[in-house]
Design a protein around this motif. Sequence first.
Motif, PDB file in Angstrom:
ATOM      1  N   GLN A  74       0.839  -1.211   0.000  1.00 21.86           N
ATOM      2  CA  GLN A  74       0.000   0.000   0.000  1.00 21.86           C
ATOM      3  C   GLN A  74       0.864   1.248   0.000  1.00 21.86           C
ATOM      4  O   GLN A  74       0.655   2.172  -0.792  1.00 21.86           O
ATOM      5  CB  GLN A  74      -0.907  -0.005   1.224  1.00 21.86           C
ATOM      6  N   CYS A 127      -5.200  -4.042  -7.486  1.00 23.55           N
ATOM      7  CA  CYS A 127      -3.928  -3.884  -8.193  1.00 23.55           C
ATOM      8  C   CYS A 127      -3.158  -5.189  -8.307  1.00 23.55           C
ATOM      9  O   CYS A 127      -2.127  -5.240  -8.963  1.00 23.55           O
ATOM     10  CB  CYS A 127      -3.044  -2.866  -7.473  1.00 23.55           C
ATOM     11  N   HIS A 159      -7.739  -0.456  -1.388  1.00 20.45           N
ATOM     12  CA  HIS A 159      -7.457  -0.085  -2.779  1.00 20.45           C
ATOM     13  C   HIS A 159      -6.323  -0.918  -3.372  1.00 20.45           C
ATOM     14  O   HIS A 159      -6.050  -0.824  -4.570  1.00 20.45           O
ATOM     15  CB  HIS A 159      -7.101   1.392  -2.887  1.00 20.45           C
ATOM     16  N   HIS A 165      -1.135   4.100  -2.318  1.00 17.94           N
ATOM     17  CA  HIS A 165      -2.566   4.125  -2.023  1.00 17.94           C
ATOM     18  C   HIS A 165      -2.794   4.566  -0.586  1.00 17.94           C
ATOM     19  O   HIS A 165      -2.064   4.167   0.323  1.00 17.94           O
ATOM     20  CB  HIS A 165      -3.201   2.748  -2.243  1.00 17.94           C
TER      21      HIS A 165
END
Length: 83
Positions: A50, A64, A60, A55
Amino acid sequence: MEYLAADSLQNYIMSLYRAAGLGSGYSSHSGRRTFASRLVAQGHSLETVQVLIGHSHIDHVAPCLDVSQRELREAVAAVNLSD
């Protein structure tokens, strides 16, 4: 280092892909996705990924990540059902 606007950076990255002989289907986002997936595959935490991909929320990160069919098969094979 000189500041590059997002569209200029995207164009620069695309020129690197073309110079490497890679055609369509590659973008700065696909590079981030590959980077994130490889970090997780090497055992790094989602929190680390992250931060490294920029992010602000951990939820989120999952979109990915790419998980290969091989990784899925290996994960299932590694489950010890005799415990």
